[in-house]
Enzyme design. Sequence first.
Site, short mmCIF file in Angstrom:
data_model
loop_
_atom_site.label_atom_id
_atom_site.label_comp_id
_atom_site.label_asym_id
_atom_site.label_seq_id
_atom_site.Cartn_x
_atom_site.Cartn_y
_atom_site.Cartn_z
N GLN A 77 66.47 90.19 39.50
CA GLN A 77 65.68 91.00 40.40
C GLN A 77 64.64 90.20 41.18
OE1 GLN A 77 65.09 94.12 37.10
NE2 GLN A 77 65.10 95.37 38.94
N ARG A 103 56.55 89.38 30.65
CA ARG A 103 57.91 89.54 30.13
C ARG A 103 58.90 89.23 31.25
NH1 ARG A 103 61.35 94.42 30.11
NH2 ARG A 103 62.95 94.12 28.51
N HIS A 163 69.17 90.44 30.66
CA HIS A 163 68.80 91.60 31.48
C HIS A 163 69.90 91.77 32.53
CE1 HIS A 163 65.12 94.16 32.72
NE2 HIS A 163 66.12 94.57 33.48
N ASN A 169 68.01 93.65 27.00
CA ASN A 169 67.26 94.71 27.66
C ASN A 169 68.18 95.89 27.93
OD1 ASN A 169 64.93 95.84 29.27
ND2 ASN A 169 66.57 95.85 30.81
N GLU A 170 67.83 97.05 27.40
CA GLU A 170 68.51 98.30 27.71
C GLU A 170 70.03 98.21 27.66
OE1 GLU A 170 67.07 99.98 31.36
OE2 GLU A 170 65.08 100.31 30.53
N ASN A 230 61.42 101.02 26.49
CA ASN A 230 61.24 101.17 27.94
C ASN A 230 61.28 102.66 28.24
OD1 ASN A 230 61.57 98.43 27.81
ND2 ASN A 230 63.40 98.34 29.10
N TYR A 271 60.70 105.79 31.24
CA TYR A 271 60.42 106.24 32.61
C TYR A 271 60.29 107.76 32.71
CZ TYR A 271 61.15 101.46 34.02
OH TYR A 271 61.02 100.11 34.15
N GLU A 293 58.62 98.34 29.13
CA GLU A 293 58.68 98.72 30.55
C GLU A 293 58.16 100.14 30.70
OE1 GLU A 293 62.43 98.45 32.69
OE2 GLU A 293 62.87 96.52 31.74
N TRP A 339 56.17 97.88 34.49
CA TRP A 339 57.30 97.53 35.34
C TRP A 339 56.94 97.94 36.75
CZ3 TRP A 339 61.51 94.57 34.71
CH2 TRP A 339 62.35 94.50 35.84
N GLU A 398 65.87 96.35 43.28
CA GLU A 398 65.99 97.47 42.34
C GLU A 398 67.47 97.87 42.19
OE1 GLU A 398 64.34 98.80 40.02
OE2 GLU A 398 65.56 100.59 39.75
N TRP A 399 68.28 96.91 41.73
CA TRP A 399 69.68 97.14 41.39
C TRP A 399 70.42 97.90 42.50
CZ3 TRP A 399 70.29 93.56 38.03
CH2 TRP A 399 69.30 93.30 37.08
C1 GBH Z 1 64.91 99.77 33.99
O1 GBH Z 1 66.03 100.60 33.93
C2 GBH Z 1 65.36 98.34 34.12
O2 GBH Z 1 65.22 97.64 32.90
C3 GBH Z 1 64.72 97.60 35.25
O3 GBH Z 1 65.44 96.43 35.50
C4 GBH Z 1 64.64 98.49 36.45
O4 GBH Z 1 64.22 97.82 37.59
C5 GBH Z 1 63.69 99.59 36.11
O5 GBH Z 1 64.07 100.26 34.95
C6 GBH Z 1 63.52 100.64 37.21
O6 GBH Z 1 64.71 101.30 37.45
O7 GBH Z 1 68.92 108.38 35.72
O8 GBH Z 1 67.84 110.41 36.47
O9 GBH Z 1 69.09 110.45 34.40
C7 GBH Z 1 65.75 101.98 33.81
C8 GBH Z 1 67.02 102.78 33.81
C9 GBH Z 1 65.99 104.91 34.27
C10 GBH Z 1 68.11 104.78 33.17
C11 GBH Z 1 65.87 106.35 33.88
C12 GBH Z 1 67.98 106.21 32.75
C13 GBH Z 1 67.08 108.33 33.27
C14 GBH Z 1 66.82 109.25 34.42
N1 GBH Z 1 66.82 104.15 33.37
N2 GBH Z 1 67.19 106.95 33.70
S1 GBH Z 1 68.25 109.65 35.30
#
Ligand code: GBH
Length: 474
Positions: free
Chosen positions: A23, A80, A124, A168-169, A298, A300, A375, A422, A429-430
């Site tokens: 990234q 990290r 990652h 990672n994840e 991690n 979100y 994260e 993060w 962002e992928w």
């Molecule tokens: C992380 O992935 C990564 O480790 C990082 O590289 C990336 O940049 C960062 O987060 C931000 O995206 O998809 O609507 O069902 C997080 C990936 C995000 C997957 C939340 C599951 C659940 C919500 N996760 N997602 S949804």
Amino acid sequence: MPEPMTVSFPPAFLWGAATSAYQIEGAVREDGRTPSIWDTFSHTPGRTAGGDTGDVAVDHYHRYRDDVALMAELGLNAYRFSVSWPRVQPTGRGPAVQVGLDFYRRLVDELLSHGIKPALTLYHWDLPQELEDAGGWPERDTALRFAEYAQLVGEALGDRVEQWTTLNEPWCSAFLGYSSGVHAPGRTEPQAALRAAHHLNLAHGLAMQALRSVLPARASVAVSLNSQVIRPLSQDPADLAAAQRIDDLANGVFHGPMLQGAYPATLLEATSSVTDWSFVLDKDLADIKQPLDALGLNYYTPVLVSSPERAPEGPRADGHGTSEHSPWPGSDDVAFHQTPGDRTEMGWTIDPDGLHELIMRYSRLAPGVPLYVTENGAAYPDKVDGDGRVHDPERIAYLHAHLATVHRALADGADVRGYYLWSLMDNFEWAYGYAKRFGAIYVDYETLERTPKSSAHWYGKAARSGQLPPVDAL
Ligand code: GBH
């Protein structure tokens, strides 16, 4: 007016920021690096927004000194990052490339000389393309290759890095990479995704063992899970069953073997139409369940599910992204709902309580194991002022709210040792390319100039004082 309560963190608490190699680094063809699955994927038309790739990214490979200086200036005490496997072992086999390892050695030394604790993640998501050509994560051999790579990096950097993370994840690698296909390598084979999940678990376990054999005793070895908070729409048994199904596929499939030595029986049962799990050998389970020195979480946003009878109207909210294919093998009969509340630019609901819930759950699942939030953060379309400043009050509010729930978890007895925002800076962002900005530091993608956003100053203030400043304190 009541006095605002001071929210103080333990003196040794780590206040970090996180990134990952693909990234931010760029320099994808330099110093012997070969393509990873993300190079191939991002260069395939239609795979990423705007056809964006990590070819240049934010050029961290050449600018790491400035980036470390910025971290130090802000007051962060931990960083990290991840190591790019194809930079260190280009074909995924054989000896390490010295010049590749040297980059990370210089980065680590730069961090240490500024008093910043390096936290190294081995994987990652950037699998060497050659290993994908040989079958990728669905193949057992990839796990063996990963353990060997882990050992090479451990031997090279074990004298200066104390905090190690294997994967990672793994959920994203397995289910976004091989089931929904929105991540590299973009395959949509539910059975292969479950095989991938198992071989990622095995890779973690074998790498733990390899690292233990080469790292000094003071080293801490961990894994970072995107352990998801799965909520049922109601307490109706059908909704609870749907939540159990998704929880197994999001969490149990990893923490089952890693922490408890077995896959959940409910998972095996629910996926029996997809696979008979015959690729799991008895000895694998012993290899996977290695004592962890720490566990990274991690977080979100939570996921809200129900039985199909209560399926929502309108657009689906199941994390398929733009894919027709589900990331949840064998779960077509689960309905996904938008969780209520404000959202970030990703469309992800802001739900700080989810982080508290997650920390408390893993405190119980992994008693005695120190936890790190490895994260947490948010994407917003930040605006640059005429005066060159970047204001992001939404991100400050997000960080404040989530750190406050980390503090609440500490008060509730959880052993949380640190928090990594993060991300340190805007980056690739992928599948969303450069369209989504998660950074505390703004990056101008024309000049690659870095400008700390107001959230970076706010977070730095928190890091330096060990307390949460009010959201309007700058
Ligand atoms: C992380 O992935 C990564 O480790 C990082 O590289 C990336 O940049 C960062 O987060 C931000 O995206 O998809 O609507 O069902 C997080 C990936 C995000 C997957 C939340 C599951 C659940 C919500 N996760 N997602 S949804």
